[in-house]
Design an enzyme around this catalytic site. Sequence first.
Site, PDB file in Angstrom:
ATOM      1  CB  CYS A 151      -1.029  -0.101   1.311  1.00  0.00           C
ATOM      2  SG  CYS A 151      -2.412   1.137   0.899  1.00  0.00           S
ATOM      3  CG  HIS A 179      -3.688  -3.632   3.628  1.00  0.00           C
ATOM      4  ND1 HIS A 179      -2.763  -3.050   3.931  1.00  0.00           N
ATOM      5  CD2 HIS A 179      -4.308  -2.514   3.090  1.00  0.00           C
ATOM      6  CE1 HIS A 179      -2.355  -1.581   3.682  1.00  0.00           C
ATOM      7  NE2 HIS A 179      -3.503  -1.524   3.343  1.00  0.00           N
TER       8      HIS A 179
END
Length: 505
Positions: free
Chosen positions: A341, A445
């Site tokens: 991310c 994630h």
Amino acid sequence: MVNSSPVPGALAIFGTASDVGKSIVATALCRMFSNAGIDVAPYKAQNMSNNSGVTPDGCEIGRAQIAQAEAARVVPTADMNPVLLKPNSDTGAQIVLQGKVCSTETAKGYFLDTSLWAEAARKSLDQLMQRHELVVIEGAGSCAEMNLYDRDFVNFRTARISGAPVILVADIDRGGVFAQVVGTLAVLPPEDRALVKGVIINRFRGDIDLFRDGVKLIETLAGIPVLGVIPYFRGFRIDAEDAVPLSSKVDPSGAPEKGRIAVAAIYFPHISNFTDLSPLELDPKVELHYLHFPRSLRGYQALILPGTKNVRGDLDWLTSLGWAEKIREFRRDGGLIMGICGGYQMLGATIADPSGVEGEPGESAGLGMLPVHTVLEEEKCLSNAIGNIQGESIAVSGYEIHMGRTTSNGDCSSFLRVTARNNRPADDVDGVITPDGKVIGTYFHGIIDEPEVRCWFLRQIDPAYTPDAEERGRQESYDLLADHFSGYLDIPKLYEIIQRPCPNP
């Protein structure tokens, strides 16, 4: 809506302070009640955490409430955490209201008028109490912050409107447990003090028999029963709520232990979703070090740049401290680097924030290790996604929470092939990987949660790596946690408090 039923529809778990173990206690009770056949659901009115996840219907809530929902065997929803504060500076936070980004506020501005947030939280609690037999309410911080008491809608105001009896959790490991319990009760208004029906002493180390007199003293001073003294236990894998417990593990003084795969992770000032790394931390064949201050990375075999809630700000921090050159040196030495991310965005060429989504508008140069460019946008991407590693028959699953759009100039291969998002078919790609396989970026994630993906990642370092045969999955961890608490709690008294028949032992 005030609960008028003689049988409580909720049970509140409040704390004497932050990080006393409220989330773990609530998780344990969710699984215990579920095991007893009770339709139970978790709830936390307001959560301050950069550790969030995505519900099946595409809403963002705290990871702790997702874990509690899993423990309760119910589908997580935005009602379980209607107000989520995601700090992005020392004094400000992004506000996620009922699963969607609402605004960015300073702490002062947020607390000037909490009526909007309180009303949203009340409506969510009403929904949960209508849908479930019992709601386990988790409080926030200390339940007795008297300077904020009139604006605190997370603790006793929630207990009052739901008719929930309160269990107070104290952490004996940090010391001062008598003052924690007695002091908290002493400052509460009488009507709120009367709601507290029991105490749980958490994180005990040593021989419990030596604390029997302590239990009697607390019961005498507090006038309420101690429901249990819970020994410290590390044998489960459950997502933490925030980075408070993580901070004690940062910048270890020793070098990585020989014979284990040494992995370093940058501990950003605004680190988010650090639970992405929990599977590595729990792997006995891996030594994971969180590093805040720059040091030589030559003793490590892999480096992970995790997520952050302030990408450009933390990139400036990274550069100013001298981390950028350490990372480039690690790359030249052939180390494996993964960015997740915000960490993925940092590994690229540029990060632009034309609208000031995370701070002052502008553009920052990235570390330049991946040929990608990121533009931060006001609309947040929230999804649960599945797919596979490109060119491999390895299935992946994860969740996306980001406000950036990243594009590649084509000099690298895509890392993942995405086949579905939020249960809808997709034909898409995510992330990139360099031709030598040494630098990887992804928005997924939770990708390392998958044993096959973790095995693939670690075999890039050590081809002989094999996973631990006794690795526990999440559901088994919830059962272990429930068994642990059941062994030390006064179960009949607990069921007396919630006014339900006690199950057979």
